[in-house]
Design an enzyme around this catalytic site. Sequence first.
Site, mmCIF file in Angstrom:
data_model
loop_
_atom_site.group_PDB
_atom_site.id
_atom_site.type_symbol
_atom_site.label_atom_id
_atom_site.label_comp_id
_atom_site.label_asym_id
_atom_site.label_seq_id
_atom_site.Cartn_x
_atom_site.Cartn_y
_atom_site.Cartn_z
ATOM 1 N N SER A 297 139.792 3.596 101.031
ATOM 2 C CA SER A 297 139.179 2.795 102.083
ATOM 3 C C SER A 297 139.065 1.375 101.565
ATOM 4 O O SER A 297 139.154 1.134 100.352
ATOM 5 C CB SER A 297 137.792 3.353 102.396
ATOM 6 N N TYR B 61 129.647 7.152 100.043
ATOM 7 C CA TYR B 61 131.021 6.908 100.493
ATOM 8 C C TYR B 61 131.703 5.857 99.612
ATOM 9 O O TYR B 61 132.833 6.049 99.150
ATOM 10 C CB TYR B 61 130.998 6.448 101.948
#
Length: 265
Positions: free
Chosen positions: A147, A160
């Site tokens: 990401s 995350y």
Amino acid sequence: MQGSLPVLTDKTAIVTGAASGIGREIARQFFDAGARVAIADLNIDGANAVAAEFDPSGARAMGVAMDVTSEAAVDAGIDAVAQRFGGIDILVSNAGIQIVAPVENFAFADWQKMLAIHLDGAFLTTRACLRHMYAQGRGGSILYMGSVHSKEASVLKAAYVTAKHGLLGLARVVAKEGAAHGVRTNVICPGFVRTPLVDKQIPEQAAKLGISEEDVIKNVMLKATVDGEFTTVDDVARTALFLAAFPTNALTGQSIIVSHGWFME
């Protein structure tokens, strides 16, 4: 070449979290490029439905039940794919979830769940696939779904961000170890992609930040992009296809950012 797509004929790919979203589109583009594709997902009914949609004959697509946090489930699922299709050439470690909360209120159970799915899942699927790739002697490609949060942080996303940063380290180690066997590893780092995972975050972040959903999209998610646009599943899948088909170790241990300019390096 198949149209403008790199050819993956005679390659077998496993894509985790492929019953929907980014994983599904990656699996579809791999299939269209000639690969045999295993749709691995916790949702076996969804995985089987996607496989049947791609190839009703079952010759080049199969669903496989896989909880990526379970060593036994991962090993059994990947062994089943290798047995059915004659080996493993490509792994896309894509399965993931999102839980948002400030650090001081982040439940330890949620932290553990996030790291288990993103990091344990990447490790377990990598280990199982490497065993087949090394034994086959024909190399392979491993792609991790990172990401932009592999590169920088955002509020409310401690687990995350930590997990996505960790994938960079795993990929670099596997790139060094796998090189002698012709195995490449790379990390795809998308910006915000309008999937159910992101749709779920919009109202959650609006509530936690005390702003409107429109402001979350415009001033949080897409503020730093060059064009105010979401990254698409097609954008990410095209990148995965390019990396999976790349023929040499010239491109390994790298992280490719697909984010409409949100993050640049």
